[in-house]
Design an enzyme around this catalytic site. Structure first.
Site, PDB file in Angstrom:
ATOM      1  N   HIS A 198       0.732  -1.130  -0.068  1.00  0.00           N
ATOM      2  CA  HIS A 198      -0.013  -0.073   0.126  1.00  0.00           C
ATOM      3  C   HIS A 198       0.920   1.304  -0.049  1.00  0.00           C
ATOM      4  O   HIS A 198       0.678   2.052  -0.858  1.00  0.00           O
ATOM      5  CB  HIS A 198      -0.941  -0.114   1.296  1.00  0.00           C
ATOM      6  CG  HIS A 198      -1.725   1.348   1.466  1.00  0.00           C
ATOM      7  ND1 HIS A 198      -3.085   1.269   0.872  1.00  0.00           N
ATOM      8  CD2 HIS A 198      -1.330   2.339   1.884  1.00  0.00           C
ATOM      9  CE1 HIS A 198      -3.607   2.644   1.116  1.00  0.00           C
ATOM     10  NE2 HIS A 198      -2.421   3.351   1.645  1.00  0.00           N
ATOM     11  N   GLU A 199       1.885   1.071   1.007  1.00  0.00           N
ATOM     12  CA  GLU A 199       2.608   2.607   0.966  1.00  0.00           C
ATOM     13  C   GLU A 199       3.611   2.800  -0.162  1.00  0.00           C
ATOM     14  O   GLU A 199       3.919   3.889  -0.682  1.00  0.00           O
ATOM     15  CB  GLU A 199       3.511   2.335   2.287  1.00  0.00           C
ATOM     16  CG  GLU A 199       2.589   2.451   3.678  1.00  0.00           C
ATOM     17  CD  GLU A 199       1.888   3.537   3.643  1.00  0.00           C
ATOM     18  OE1 GLU A 199       1.993   4.793   2.874  1.00  0.00           O
ATOM     19  OE2 GLU A 199       0.819   3.500   4.374  1.00  0.00           O
ATOM     20  N   HIS A 215       1.905   4.693  -2.758  1.00  0.00           N
ATOM     21  CA  HIS A 215       2.065   6.036  -2.679  1.00  0.00           C
ATOM     22  C   HIS A 215       3.543   6.512  -3.189  1.00  0.00           C
ATOM     23  O   HIS A 215       3.582   7.540  -3.637  1.00  0.00           O
ATOM     24  CB  HIS A 215       1.834   6.400  -1.199  1.00  0.00           C
ATOM     25  CG  HIS A 215       0.458   6.380  -0.626  1.00  0.00           C
ATOM     26  ND1 HIS A 215      -0.667   6.789  -1.512  1.00  0.00           N
ATOM     27  CD2 HIS A 215      -0.132   5.600   0.469  1.00  0.00           C
ATOM     28  CE1 HIS A 215      -1.946   6.564  -0.700  1.00  0.00           C
ATOM     29  NE2 HIS A 215      -1.448   5.860   0.284  1.00  0.00           N
TER      30      HIS A 215
END
Length: 447
Positions: free
Chosen positions: A19-20, A23
């Site tokens: 997920h990170e 980003h």
């Protein structure tokens, strides 16, 4: 306990990192300087600084993560670095950066489901064993031995498919159809009237609540194992004993015997067994074991496993391209189901008691790991979808809340005031904290 901890650490660690990274990757593509990439919160236990100046950390609390970017709203930015600040990028670039996290979770789910498909998907045909009385299915002509083909227009080829379709029907009212095959030549279709089906209830067994009991082969009451120090061992049971009667009542399958034992905790049962061709009478006093709000009898016996009809166990193999199509389809199903369930929960059709927190996630992760690699991967894929959908909720402090503010900015052509955003973040944090508290309370209540 150690297995549970390791399972949840592996599952959450992979999902949070991916997920990170979503980003992080898009931020770098948009020319934003990333100051820190952190998996976990709290005190770092590992730290590494890359060539670009980004600090990579692994922190103590593995319940989340973050990507900290250069941002003029958080401090003074040198003139030479202003072009690399997040707040100086176009609104569309900021939307892309924020949306990349949840999208990464959906991509990961597709990859995991595709990997499961490449390993071969084995499933049990949804052949009906029994129709339970006073249930939705009892309105139909469906009978034992029939095979389910579709529910509410959605094809089902396994009991897992049936469970997913039923989960999507929770709280629904109206008429649905059930299509099934009664014999090898013909398919039939019946209608079922639902009225807020399972609304406000905890769906522990949706298939049974719908009125279906999966077909199972007859299990002969032949003993395969007698547990040491158990009630059956004390009664004199031996391996290969075949239970014939309990309290002078004939026993023809294992389920009958189990029911008798469970219904008589601490009470004496007269059991006749066939032992190598001769009849032996035993006195069994089942141990009393707590189950939910009541006690049930427990003998400490294992049965010889039955032989399944191989025609009911099917396996589907996938090529590389087909596996990714399967992965995308499964991910879309899970996204749709998760969004639908959240909507029904907001409307009160699904009880808030169904919210789960880290304890339940750890238990499920441990159980799926024990069941094998495919089960664990499937659990991770579903958890990845849930994490992606959760982060897209329009709650300030979550990615979805940021996207709402950026969407408003794109329409108004000016950002939402910092005062309004600050107030919204406080409200969002309070809401998120409340939801987590409810989820943890539900976890504890299930222990």
């Amino acid at each position: 306990m150690i297995e549970s901890i390791l399972s949840i650490v592996v599952a959450l660690g992979v999902l949070i990192t991916f997920h990170e990274f979503g980003h992080f990757f898009v931020a770098r593509c948009c020319g934003v300087k990333v100051l820190r990439f952190s998996v976990g919160f709290g005190k770092p236990i590992f730290r590494y600084v890359g060539k670009t100046g980004t600090e990579y950390t692994l922190a103590m609390i593995p319940l989340g993560g973050y990507v900290r970017m250069l941002d003029g709203r958080e401090g003074n930015v040198p003139e030479s670095l202003k072009e690399q600040a997040f707040d100086n990028k176009s609104v569309w670039q900021r939307i892309a950066i924020v949306a990349a996290g949840p999208i990464a979770n959906f991509i990961l789910a597709i990859i995991i489901y595709a990997l499961v498909a490449l390993m071969g998907v084995q499933y049990l045909v949804p052949k009906v064993g029994k129709i339970l009385p006073d249930s939705p299915v009892s309105q139909t002509q469906l009978r034992s031995g029939d095979e389910l083909l579709a529910i509410n227009g959605k094809p089902v080829s396994s009991w897992e498919d049936v469970n997913l379709v039923l989960a999507d029907l929770i709280g629904d009212s109206g008429t649905i159809t059930v299509r099934y095959q009664a014999d090898e030549k013909s398919a039939k279709q019946d209608k079922i009237l639902l009225n807020r089906w399972m609304a406000g209830k905890e769906p522990k067994n949706l298939i049974a609540s719908f009125g279906l009991q999966p077909w199972q082969p007859k299990v002969e009451p032949v003993i395969a194992q007698v547990l040491k120090d158990g009630a059956a061992k004390k009664a004199g049971f031996q391996v290969k004993d075949k239970v014939i009667k309990v309290d002078n009542q004939p026993v023809t399958d294992w389920e009958q015997f189990v029911q008798q034992v469970q219904n008589h905790p601490g009470s004496s049962l007269s059991v006749m067994v066939d032992r190598a061709g001769r009849q032996v009478n035993l006195t069994l006093i089942p141990q009393s074991v707590a189950r939910g709000k009541s006690d049930v009898g427990y003998a400490g016996l294992a049965v010889v496993p039955p032989k399944w009809d191989q025609g009911l166990i099917r396996e589907r193999e996938f090529g590389l391209l087909q596996s990714f199509v399967y992965g995308a389809d499964q991910t879309w199903k899970m996204v749709s189901l998760t969004v639908s369930s959240i909507g029904k929960m907001l409307h009160g059709l699904i009880s808030i008691d169904n919210l789960s927190g880290p304890i339940t996630i750890a238990k499920v992760a441990s159980a799926s790991a024990e069941s094998g690699l495919q089960s664990f991967l499937t659990f991770m894929a579903y958890l990845s979808v849930s994490l992606g959908v959760l982060n897209l909720l329009p709650i300030p402090v979550l990615d979805g809340g940021h996207l709402v503010f950026f969407g408003i900015e794109a329409i108004r052509r000016k950002p939402v005031s910092e005062r309004v955003q600050g107030l919204a973040y406080r409200v969002g944090a309070s809401l998120l904290f409340t939801l987590m508290a409810v989820a943890i309370f539900n976890d504890i209540a299930r222990l």
